[in-house]
Motif scaffolding. Sequence first.
Motif, mmCIF file in Angstrom:
data_model
loop_
_atom_site.group_PDB
_atom_site.id
_atom_site.type_symbol
_atom_site.label_atom_id
_atom_site.label_comp_id
_atom_site.label_asym_id
_atom_site.label_seq_id
_atom_site.Cartn_x
_atom_site.Cartn_y
_atom_site.Cartn_z
ATOM 1 N N THR A 119 10.344 20.363 -8.877
ATOM 2 C CA THR A 119 11.432 19.984 -8.957
ATOM 3 C C THR A 119 12.311 21.190 -8.263
ATOM 4 O OG1 THR A 119 11.350 18.592 -10.805
ATOM 5 C CG2 THR A 119 13.574 19.491 -10.299
ATOM 6 N N VAL A 120 12.123 22.279 -8.611
ATOM 7 C CA VAL A 120 12.737 23.369 -7.897
ATOM 8 C C VAL A 120 12.751 23.498 -6.575
ATOM 9 C CG1 VAL A 120 11.102 25.591 -8.244
ATOM 10 C CG2 VAL A 120 13.502 26.020 -8.545
ATOM 11 N N ARG A 121 11.400 23.057 -6.045
ATOM 12 C CA ARG A 121 11.169 23.269 -4.630
ATOM 13 C C ARG A 121 11.900 22.238 -3.737
ATOM 14 N NH1 ARG A 121 4.435 23.756 -4.825
ATOM 15 N NH2 ARG A 121 4.657 26.238 -4.739
ATOM 16 N N ALA A 122 12.129 20.981 -4.567
ATOM 17 C CA ALA A 122 13.035 19.930 -3.918
ATOM 18 C C ALA A 122 14.301 20.449 -3.771
ATOM 19 C CB ALA A 122 12.760 18.746 -4.721
ATOM 20 N N LEU A 123 14.828 20.904 -4.954
ATOM 21 C CA LEU A 123 16.438 21.469 -5.112
ATOM 22 C C LEU A 123 16.901 22.437 -4.058
ATOM 23 C CD1 LEU A 123 17.031 21.683 -8.986
ATOM 24 C CD2 LEU A 123 17.855 19.850 -7.378
ATOM 25 N N SER A 124 15.722 23.220 -3.587
ATOM 26 C CA SER A 124 15.973 24.141 -2.642
ATOM 27 C C SER A 124 16.433 23.801 -1.408
ATOM 28 C CB SER A 124 14.617 25.101 -2.402
ATOM 29 O OG SER A 124 13.598 24.400 -1.739
ATOM 30 N N ALA A 125 16.597 22.541 -1.106
ATOM 31 C CA ALA A 125 16.806 21.660 -0.020
ATOM 32 C C ALA A 125 18.234 21.877 0.025
ATOM 33 C CB ALA A 125 16.494 20.395 0.245
ATOM 34 N N LEU A 126 19.018 22.034 -1.186
ATOM 35 C CA LEU A 126 20.421 21.812 -1.065
ATOM 36 C C LEU A 126 21.038 23.312 -0.491
ATOM 37 C CD1 LEU A 126 20.892 20.838 -4.687
ATOM 38 C CD2 LEU A 126 21.173 19.366 -2.747
ATOM 39 N N ASP A 127 22.179 23.153 -0.242
ATOM 40 C CA ASP A 127 22.862 24.000 0.314
ATOM 41 C C ASP A 127 23.700 24.799 -0.706
ATOM 42 O OD1 ASP A 127 24.471 26.234 1.859
ATOM 43 O OD2 ASP A 127 25.836 24.685 2.455
ATOM 44 N N ALA A 128 22.984 25.329 -1.763
ATOM 45 C CA ALA A 128 23.258 25.923 -2.883
ATOM 46 C C ALA A 128 22.414 26.990 -3.472
ATOM 47 C CB ALA A 128 23.227 24.772 -3.892
ATOM 48 N N GLU A 129 22.678 27.729 -4.304
ATOM 49 C CA GLU A 129 21.816 28.695 -4.956
ATOM 50 C C GLU A 129 21.233 28.128 -6.086
ATOM 51 O OE1 GLU A 129 21.911 33.099 -7.073
ATOM 52 O OE2 GLU A 129 23.881 32.324 -6.449
ATOM 53 N N ILE A 130 19.936 28.230 -6.179
ATOM 54 C CA ILE A 130 19.028 27.634 -7.417
ATOM 55 C C ILE A 130 18.699 28.914 -8.097
ATOM 56 C CG2 ILE A 130 17.316 26.105 -8.187
ATOM 57 C CD1 ILE A 130 19.482 24.784 -6.147
ATOM 58 N N PRO A 161 4.450 33.859 -13.935
ATOM 59 C CA PRO A 161 3.254 34.038 -12.937
ATOM 60 C C PRO A 161 2.713 32.805 -12.514
ATOM 61 C CG PRO A 161 3.087 35.628 -14.733
ATOM 62 C CD PRO A 161 3.876 34.945 -14.944
ATOM 63 N N GLY A 162 2.859 31.716 -13.344
ATOM 64 C CA GLY A 162 2.237 30.431 -13.111
ATOM 65 C C GLY A 162 3.249 29.549 -11.896
ATOM 66 N N LEU A 163 4.364 29.730 -11.792
ATOM 67 C CA LEU A 163 5.103 29.303 -10.535
ATOM 68 C C LEU A 163 4.789 29.767 -9.337
ATOM 69 C CD1 LEU A 163 8.832 30.328 -12.116
ATOM 70 C CD2 LEU A 163 7.648 27.880 -11.901
ATOM 71 N N GLY A 164 4.124 30.646 -9.055
ATOM 72 C CA GLY A 164 3.661 31.039 -7.648
ATOM 73 C C GLY A 164 4.583 31.243 -6.722
ATOM 74 N N GLU A 165 4.522 31.159 -5.284
ATOM 75 C CA GLU A 165 5.664 31.443 -4.425
ATOM 76 C C GLU A 165 6.612 30.160 -4.404
ATOM 77 O OE1 GLU A 165 4.736 32.634 -0.627
ATOM 78 O OE2 GLU A 165 3.005 33.875 -1.260
ATOM 79 N N LEU A 166 7.877 30.372 -4.478
ATOM 80 C CA LEU A 166 9.012 29.755 -4.262
ATOM 81 C C LEU A 166 9.727 29.762 -3.034
ATOM 82 C CD1 LEU A 166 9.917 29.310 -8.202
ATOM 83 C CD2 LEU A 166 8.743 27.515 -6.792
ATOM 84 N N PRO A 167 10.787 28.907 -2.686
ATOM 85 C CA PRO A 167 11.333 29.148 -1.449
ATOM 86 C C PRO A 167 12.540 30.221 -1.909
ATOM 87 C CG PRO A 167 11.485 26.613 -1.911
ATOM 88 C CD PRO A 167 10.576 27.603 -3.126
ATOM 89 N N GLU A 168 12.788 31.069 -0.538
ATOM 90 C CA GLU A 168 13.592 32.228 -0.783
ATOM 91 C C GLU A 168 15.023 32.041 -1.566
ATOM 92 O OE1 GLU A 168 14.337 34.135 2.860
ATOM 93 O OE2 GLU A 168 12.037 34.498 3.302
ATOM 94 N N SER A 174 0.829 19.553 -11.038
ATOM 95 C CA SER A 174 1.668 18.475 -11.453
ATOM 96 C C SER A 174 2.890 19.150 -11.981
ATOM 97 C CB SER A 174 1.257 17.563 -12.451
ATOM 98 O OG SER A 174 0.659 18.017 -13.373
ATOM 99 N N SER A 175 3.163 20.340 -12.304
ATOM 100 C CA SER A 175 4.470 20.960 -12.898
ATOM 101 C C SER A 175 5.568 20.388 -12.373
ATOM 102 C CB SER A 175 4.537 22.376 -12.706
ATOM 103 O OG SER A 175 5.620 23.076 -13.084
ATOM 104 N N PRO A 176 6.215 19.804 -13.349
ATOM 105 C CA PRO A 176 7.565 18.974 -12.941
ATOM 106 C C PRO A 176 8.792 20.414 -12.624
ATOM 107 C CG PRO A 176 7.498 18.748 -15.248
ATOM 108 C CD PRO A 176 6.265 19.297 -14.747
ATOM 109 N N VAL A 177 8.529 21.449 -13.082
ATOM 110 C CA VAL A 177 9.463 22.649 -12.819
ATOM 111 C C VAL A 177 9.227 23.017 -11.487
ATOM 112 C CG1 VAL A 177 10.039 24.937 -13.563
ATOM 113 C CG2 VAL A 177 9.515 23.412 -15.330
ATOM 114 N N ARG A 178 8.130 23.317 -11.103
ATOM 115 C CA ARG A 178 7.547 23.866 -9.894
ATOM 116 C C ARG A 178 8.243 22.881 -8.680
ATOM 117 N NH1 ARG A 178 1.796 26.048 -8.793
ATOM 118 N NH2 ARG A 178 1.387 23.882 -8.903
#
Length: 402
Positions: A259-270, A280-287, A253-257
């Motif tokens: 939320t950052v995945r949702a923001l990756s849909a933007l045409d922006a650099e996150i 290490p707790g973040l796991g894999e995130l979008p490129e 339920s991490s709000p960080v992980r």
Amino acid sequence: MRVLFLPMAWPSHYYPMVPLAWAFRGAGHDVRVAAQPTAVESVTASGLPAVPVGGSYDLMAGLAQVNEAVRRQGGQLPSSFQALRELPPAELRRFIELRTAPHVHAAEAMADDLAALIRVWRPDLVVADPMVMVAPLVAELAGARLVRHLWGPQVPSLLGSPGAGAPVDQWPEDLRKLFDRFGAEVREEYSSGTVDPTPASLQSQTVPHRLACRYVPYNGPGEVPDWLLYPAERPRVGMSWTTSNRVQLGADSSPVRDTVRALSALDAEIVLTVRAADRPGLGELPERVRVVAEVPLQLLMPSCVVAVHHGGAGSMLTAACFGVPQVIVPQAPDQMLNAERLAAAGAGVTLPAEAAGPEAVLAAVEGMLTEDRWAAGAARLADEIAGQPAPARVVAELSAEG
């Protein structure tokens, strides 16, 4: 002059003091920072001399225990000062007593070490975090002036606290006993001024004897990564959740992980800044998400067009200093206060934790990327901050009074 700084044992409370401490040093004054062990590393990393004191008590562990006790009794911590005010009177008194006790214990732990210090190195001026309850005692024993140093918008609980306006008969008994043990007078007020790095438009309360001081961003030491030396290829959104919140990054339920995945849909650099231990707790995130560890915000924010964070004063004021619109997801009363003040200034959006799902954060960031009013509001705030007196001017004023 000899100037003694007394920060609370937490980096985000110490960092706002660093520019003023260095301004004193730059003006030729002798500066020392007396801090509990959990803050000593932050002091030495800032290039200032640290004096460890009060090692027999861990303030942050004490506060964590209090928070856990409150959760067991009431289910959750109040998320705003309004929620606190709505508590039944007896429950509110109990909450205040619980939250005050660790600061009194810290004062008891620090007192003997500080008394020994000032016997051999007597300060002319004591600059202290308002939550360091031993500060008036130290100033009294040293015969020094006491000046308080805020870290952001003044929270209501600081008005009328022990040594800052509270009637003596309302002081915690153990704190009165501590002053009596050293033969120091117990009275309502000790401070001759309050250094305030918050611009007037963000300040929530009348600050007694206010000494306006420009906020100079310092969020810790660090190296400038190569990629920050060049302009971003796409709009850069900076997300920070690193100092005030102990987020369980590994939880589903991490709000960080999320939320950052949702923001990756933007045409922006996150760009997400985290503590190295949390990475290490973040796991894999979008490129297109860049995760960086231990990069101070003052290095990242100048290249960002939007900031997303939890509402800590250091995060808010750093982004504001660089004219960056902000989306704030506050988790605690002081963070909610910061977020509300920023929103009132037209430089940010507040999303209360219960309404701040990933899609809500994404929608708020999209609005800031497409609506010019947010950048305009943030630019006005940055201009206001730039117009405040520099730390060197505050040093000159305090020196003249000495």
